[in-house]
Design a protein around this motif. Structure first.
Motif, mmCIF file in Angstrom:
data_model
loop_
_atom_site.group_PDB
_atom_site.id
_atom_site.type_symbol
_atom_site.label_atom_id
_atom_site.label_comp_id
_atom_site.label_asym_id
_atom_site.label_seq_id
_atom_site.Cartn_x
_atom_site.Cartn_y
_atom_site.Cartn_z
ATOM 1 N N PHE A 208 0.843 -1.202 0.000
ATOM 2 C CA PHE A 208 0.000 0.000 0.000
ATOM 3 C C PHE A 208 0.881 1.255 0.000
ATOM 4 C CE2 PHE A 208 -3.755 -2.492 1.635
ATOM 5 C CZ PHE A 208 -4.678 -2.044 0.710
ATOM 6 N N ALA A 209 1.927 1.260 0.827
ATOM 7 C CA ALA A 209 2.815 2.441 0.907
ATOM 8 C C ALA A 209 3.470 2.691 -0.447
ATOM 9 C CB ALA A 209 3.866 2.224 1.999
ATOM 10 N N LEU A 210 3.858 1.607 -1.131
ATOM 11 C CA LEU A 210 4.480 1.746 -2.450
ATOM 12 C C LEU A 210 3.475 2.291 -3.462
ATOM 13 C CD1 LEU A 210 6.975 1.228 -4.279
ATOM 14 C CD2 LEU A 210 6.056 -1.072 -4.698
ATOM 15 N N GLN A 211 2.256 1.731 -3.462
ATOM 16 C CA GLN A 211 1.272 2.161 -4.484
ATOM 17 C C GLN A 211 0.808 3.595 -4.239
ATOM 18 O OE1 GLN A 211 -1.896 -0.839 -4.238
ATOM 19 N NE2 GLN A 211 -3.318 0.592 -3.328
ATOM 20 N N GLU A 212 0.879 4.051 -2.984
ATOM 21 C CA GLU A 212 0.502 5.441 -2.677
ATOM 22 C C GLU A 212 1.653 6.419 -2.895
ATOM 23 O OE1 GLU A 212 -1.060 5.283 1.313
ATOM 24 O OE2 GLU A 212 -2.584 3.814 0.720
ATOM 25 N N GLY A 213 2.830 5.894 -3.254
ATOM 26 C CA GLY A 213 3.974 6.757 -3.530
ATOM 27 C C GLY A 213 4.608 7.356 -2.288
#
Ligand SMILES: NC(=O)c1ccc[n+]([C@@H]2O[C@H](COP(=O)([O-])OP(=O)(O)OC[C@H]3O[C@@H](n4cnc5c(N)ncnc54)[C@H](O)[C@@H]3O)[C@@H](O)[C@H]2O)c1
Length: 288
Positions: A208-213
């Motif tokens: 999630f942290a990666l996909q939210e940038g």
């Protein structure tokens, strides 16, 4: 009979599924001097599974960690086989795809051909041991033996007790795990048991942290390695586990707890749809 003498009766183990886990489990069992018969629905996977154990032994000799005679003994205890070998097995360890229907069908088929005393175990990451035990028709002689990846390296085996697993079956399994040089930890049946119930939400949150940038993949893994003293970051760990396996586990946790806090990150679904499955496909969050 004591647990130790009972465990000595486990001299032939059929491992079904020769992928990442089945191959590693077969290697560990052969190294303990117990006959490991590995089988797979896909002949190519079976060959790769046997080759992976063999390559690990070649590396151990090349690095001087093992002697030739010792390795010859290991090789003599690892054989390719078929489901029919269940008739002679004292223990079956299932390590196929993480799907309830596939595992249930397999256990029903195996149970019809196995001796009544044969113990059945699943290496499932998250699926109900009690449900699989019911499908096997031998719920008292059924349990979870959850090895961790890589099986030849990590010392833990979660021994998962289903609703109807007998005390004797748990004792035999605990003694067997100890003969492999692993540490058994007995837990009750619940979605994800202990390990994956705690681990997978962390991996999912990293995605999630990666996909939210929030940060790059490298930065996310660096934070968890340097800040939390994890030996490997959560995204690299997802690649090691297999992104398809991670997705299957999260879906089981969400369904079986009935709690959306386990909902898989959209990016995880996208990666699996693109068949970027991690190390086993050559690319996941990182390239191999
Ligand atoms: N990958 C991990 O880190 C990890 C860790 C612990 C437990 N597990 C669990 O171990 C099991 C296997 O995972 P894996 O990562 O080794 O998967 P994998 O995809 O590497 O291998 C699965 C193998 O099972 C075979 N297979 C599928 N259906 C079959 C059938 N009906 N009969 C015989 N063989 C069949 C496939 O051909 C494949 O070779 C899963 O239940 C998984 O949740 C995985």
């Amino acid at each position: 009979m004591t647990a130790a003498t009972e465990a000595a009766a486990i001299s032939r183990v059929l491992i079904v599924g020769a992928g990442t886990m089945g191959s590693g489990i077969a290697q560990v069992i052969a190294e303990a001097g117990i006959t490991a018969i590995l089988c797979d629905v896909d002949p190519g996977s079976l060959e790769r599974g046997i080759d992976a154990a063999s390559a690990a032994w070649d590396r151990a000799v090349a690095k001087g960690r093992r002697g030739d005679e010792e390795i010859a003994r290991f090789r003599a205890h690892l054989e390719p086989g078929t489901l029919a070998d269940v008739a002679e097995a004292d223990l079956v360890i299932e390590a196929i795809v993480e799907k309830l229907a596939a595992k249930s069908a397999l256990f029903a088929e195996l149970s019809a051909a196995a001796r009544p005393a044969t113990i059945f175990a699943s290496n499932t990451s998250s699926i109900s041991i009690t449900a699989l035990a019911t499908a096997s028709g031998r719920p008292d002689r059924f349990l979870g033996l959850h090895f961790f990846n890589p099986a030849p390296v990590l010392p833990l085996v979660e021994v998962v007790r289903g609703l109807e697993t007998s005390d004797e079956t748990v004792e035999d399994a605990v003694a067997f795990v100890a003969t492999l040089g692993k540490t058994p930890v007995v837990v009750r049946d619940a979605p994800g048991f202990v390990g994956n119930r705690i681990l997978l939400p962390m991996i999912n949150e990293a995605i999630f942290a990666l996909q939210e940038g929030v940060a790059s993949r490298e930065a996310i893994d660096e934070v968890m390695k340097l800040g939390m003293a994890h030996p490997i970051g959560p995204l690299a760990l997802a690649d090691l586990i297999g992104l398809d396996v991670c997705l299957d586990i999260l879906e089981t946790l969400q369904r079986d707890f009935g709690d959306d806090k386990y909902r898989p990150a959209g990016l995880l679904r996208t990666m699996v749809a693109a068949r970027k499955l991690g190390r086993k496909s050559g690319e996941g969050f990182f390239v191999y």
